[in-house]
Design an enzyme around this catalytic site. Structure first.
Site, PDB file in Angstrom:
ATOM      1  N   TYR A 154       6.064  23.715   3.227  1.00  0.00           N
ATOM      2  CA  TYR A 154       7.373  23.049   3.093  1.00  0.00           C
ATOM      3  C   TYR A 154       8.341  23.926   2.287  1.00  0.00           C
ATOM      4  O   TYR A 154       9.484  24.143   2.690  1.00  0.00           O
ATOM      5  CB  TYR A 154       7.175  21.689   2.423  1.00  0.00           C
ATOM      6  CG  TYR A 154       8.422  20.838   2.338  1.00  0.00           C
ATOM      7  CD1 TYR A 154       8.884  20.137   3.452  1.00  0.00           C
ATOM      8  CD2 TYR A 154       9.147  20.718   1.158  1.00  0.00           C
ATOM      9  CE1 TYR A 154      10.026  19.337   3.374  1.00  0.00           C
ATOM     10  CE2 TYR A 154      10.283  19.920   1.074  1.00  0.00           C
ATOM     11  CZ  TYR A 154      10.721  19.229   2.185  1.00  0.00           C
ATOM     12  OH  TYR A 154      11.847  18.439   2.099  1.00  0.00           O
ATOM     13  N   LYS A 158      11.894  25.576   3.432  1.00  0.00           N
ATOM     14  CA  LYS A 158      13.163  25.205   2.810  1.00  0.00           C
ATOM     15  C   LYS A 158      13.835  26.391   2.122  1.00  0.00           C
ATOM     16  O   LYS A 158      15.063  26.443   2.040  1.00  0.00           O
ATOM     17  CB  LYS A 158      12.956  24.039   1.841  1.00  0.00           C
ATOM     18  CG  LYS A 158      12.533  22.732   2.539  1.00  0.00           C
ATOM     19  CD  LYS A 158      13.583  22.253   3.538  1.00  0.00           C
ATOM     20  CE  LYS A 158      13.278  20.878   4.108  1.00  0.00           C
ATOM     21  NZ  LYS A 158      14.306  20.424   5.063  1.00  0.00           N
TER      22      LYS A 158
HETATM   23  N1  LIG Z   1      13.260  12.424   0.901  1.00  0.00           N
HETATM   24  C1  LIG Z   1      13.303  13.406   0.026  1.00  0.00           C
HETATM   25  O1  LIG Z   1      12.874  13.257  -1.127  1.00  0.00           O
HETATM   26  C2  LIG Z   1      13.898  14.728   0.416  1.00  0.00           C
HETATM   27  C3  LIG Z   1      14.106  15.665  -0.615  1.00  0.00           C
HETATM   28  C4  LIG Z   1      14.649  16.889  -0.295  1.00  0.00           C
HETATM   29  C5  LIG Z   1      14.962  17.182   1.021  1.00  0.00           C
HETATM   30  N2  LIG Z   1      14.728  16.265   1.996  1.00  0.00           N
HETATM   31  C6  LIG Z   1      15.086  16.637   3.355  1.00  0.00           C
HETATM   32  O2  LIG Z   1      15.986  15.676   3.876  1.00  0.00           O
HETATM   33  C7  LIG Z   1      15.806  15.601   5.301  1.00  0.00           C
HETATM   34  C8  LIG Z   1      15.576  14.166   5.720  1.00  0.00           C
HETATM   35  O3  LIG Z   1      14.406  13.697   5.096  1.00  0.00           O
HETATM   36  P1  LIG Z   1      14.052  12.152   4.955  1.00  0.00           P
HETATM   37  O4  LIG Z   1      13.478  11.979   3.617  1.00  0.00           O
HETATM   38  O5  LIG Z   1      15.205  11.335   5.386  1.00  0.00           O
HETATM   39  O6  LIG Z   1      12.846  12.071   6.000  1.00  0.00           O
HETATM   40  P2  LIG Z   1      12.449  10.944   7.089  1.00  0.00           P
HETATM   41  O7  LIG Z   1      11.045  11.243   7.443  1.00  0.00           O
HETATM   42  O8  LIG Z   1      12.830   9.598   6.593  1.00  0.00           O
HETATM   43  O9  LIG Z   1      13.411  11.299   8.301  1.00  0.00           O
HETATM   44  C9  LIG Z   1      13.205  12.433   9.093  1.00  0.00           C
HETATM   45  C10 LIG Z   1      13.644  12.124  10.507  1.00  0.00           C
HETATM   46  O10 LIG Z   1      13.447  13.301  11.285  1.00  0.00           O
HETATM   47  C11 LIG Z   1      12.879  12.924  12.529  1.00  0.00           C
HETATM   48  N3  LIG Z   1      12.143  14.070  13.094  1.00  0.00           N
HETATM   49  C12 LIG Z   1      10.918  14.529  12.708  1.00  0.00           C
HETATM   50  N4  LIG Z   1      10.565  15.563  13.494  1.00  0.00           N
HETATM   51  C13 LIG Z   1      11.573  15.753  14.378  1.00  0.00           C
HETATM   52  C14 LIG Z   1      11.788  16.674  15.437  1.00  0.00           C
HETATM   53  N5  LIG Z   1      10.877  17.594  15.763  1.00  0.00           N
HETATM   54  N6  LIG Z   1      12.945  16.581  16.132  1.00  0.00           N
HETATM   55  C15 LIG Z   1      13.873  15.636  15.827  1.00  0.00           C
HETATM   56  N7  LIG Z   1      13.708  14.730  14.855  1.00  0.00           N
HETATM   57  C16 LIG Z   1      12.574  14.793  14.125  1.00  0.00           C
HETATM   58  C17 LIG Z   1      11.982  11.739  12.216  1.00  0.00           C
HETATM   59  O11 LIG Z   1      11.716  10.970  13.362  1.00  0.00           O
HETATM   60  C18 LIG Z   1      12.807  11.010  11.153  1.00  0.00           C
HETATM   61  O12 LIG Z   1      13.662  10.035  11.741  1.00  0.00           O
HETATM   62  C19 LIG Z   1      14.641  16.545   5.619  1.00  0.00           C
HETATM   63  O13 LIG Z   1      15.174  17.808   5.974  1.00  0.00           O
HETATM   64  C20 LIG Z   1      13.914  16.645   4.303  1.00  0.00           C
HETATM   65  O14 LIG Z   1      13.157  17.817   4.213  1.00  0.00           O
HETATM   66  C21 LIG Z   1      14.198  15.049   1.717  1.00  0.00           C
END
Ligand SMILES: NC(=O)c1ccc[n+]([C@@H]2O[C@H](COP(=O)([O-])OP(=O)(O)OC[C@H]3O[C@@H](n4cnc5c(N)ncnc54)[C@H](O)[C@@H]3O)[C@@H](O)[C@H]2O)c1
Length: 258
Positions: A154, A158
């Site tokens: 991961y 990133k």
């Molecule tokens: N939640 C956190 O703490 C956090 C922290 C830092 C960064 N992020 C980043 O924020 C972004 C969103 O994360 P989140 O927490 O909302 O996650 P989440 O799992 O709630 O949402 C991710 C979405 O991406 C979709 N997805 C997965 N694989 C896919 C693919 N191959 N093609 C299209 N869609 C796909 C899933 O169906 C889901 O709806 C990500 O890039 C994550 O790395 C999240």
């Protein structure tokens, strides 16, 4: 409204941070393509937006598949108009000891989290270049700035997102295309629910202790919310941020300061 009459795509728009960005962009006047590998989830978000009086279209798309990304982008432009904003947000996350990280997990993480951004950026830039304007936002993470144990794939993905963002920001600045990354701290979405037990194991905590433990590390004293990230995305996508490109903006309550 900050994004009046703009057309935006948000990948991974079916849940969590992506869904909040879709709702926020629509409330700010944008037409939004909600793209997700889970079409039903995307449809639910698009329906919420339409019920609130906004404009949205749900699309099925696996961001790791060039053909599907291009098809999705064409679909948005056909239905909503020329794309002005592209948010590469879809990602997956696995917490596990490095020696248990299989090639399959590594490849899947990099395919979605990094190659998916590359394909999304190419689709966006190709469509934005003729009009010499556009904004691309790539979702990185605090894990794109600081490495962490049990998080090699991961973090590698990133960190890569930030390198991609900086390169494109320089390459396309003169073409009127701004490219920025967003680096959220911990936000309790579905992604965190799925990995909570693995994180607890890594830290020797009970699952219910994870939230308070994480909060204790954050200067502003609370976890992030999807709104914290979505408001930042709306600002960066808007003309208020017209002098900002190539940045990786922390939205982490002060947890990361570089
Ligand atoms: N939640 C956190 O703490 C956090 C922290 C830092 C960064 N992020 C980043 O924020 C972004 C969103 O994360 P989140 O927490 O909302 O996650 P989440 O799992 O709630 O949402 C991710 C979405 O991406 C979709 N997805 C997965 N694989 C896919 C693919 N191959 N093609 C299209 N869609 C796909 C899933 O169906 C889901 O709806 C990500 O890039 C994550 O790395 C999240």
């Amino acid at each position: 409204m900050m994004l009046q009459n703009r057309v935006a795509v948000v990948t991974g728009g079916g849940s969590g941070i992506g869904a909040e960005i879709c709702r926020t962009f629509a409330a700010e006047g944008a037409g939004v393509g909600v793209a997700d590998i889970r079409l039903e989830a995307a449809e639910e978000v698009a329906e919420q937006i339409r019920r609130a009086g906004g404009q949205a279209l749900a699309l099925a798309c696996d961001v790791a598949d060039r053909h599907l990304v291009e098809e999705m982008a064409d679909g948005v432009e056909r239905e909503l108009g020329p794309l002005a904003i592209w948010v590469n947000n879809a990602a997956v996350s696995y917490i596990l000891p490095f020696l248990e990280c299989t090639e399959e997990i590594w490849d899947r993480t990099l395919a979605i989290n990094l190659k998916g951004m590359f394909l999304g950026c190419q689709a966006a830039v190709r469509r934005m270049l003729p009009r010499r304007q556009g904004v691309i936002l790539n979702m990185s993470s605090q894990s794109g700035k600081v490495g962490n144990s049990h998080y090699a794939a991961y973090c590698a993905s990133k960190f890569g997102v930030i390198g991609l963002t900086q390169s494109l920001a320089v390459e396309f600045a003169a073409d009127g295309i701004r490219v920025n990354a967003i680096c959220p701290g911990v936000v309790f979405t579905g992604m965190w629910e799925r990995q909570l037990a693995d994180y607890a194991r890594k830290k020797g905590l009970r699952p219910e202790e994870v939230g308070p433990y994480l909060e204790s590390k954050i200067p502003l004293g609370r976890l992030g919310t999807t709104q914290d990230v979505a408001r930042t995305a709306a600002f960066l996508a808007s003309d208020d941020a017209k002098y900002i490109t190539g940045q990786a903006v922390n939205v982490s309550g002060g947890a990361v300061m570089r």
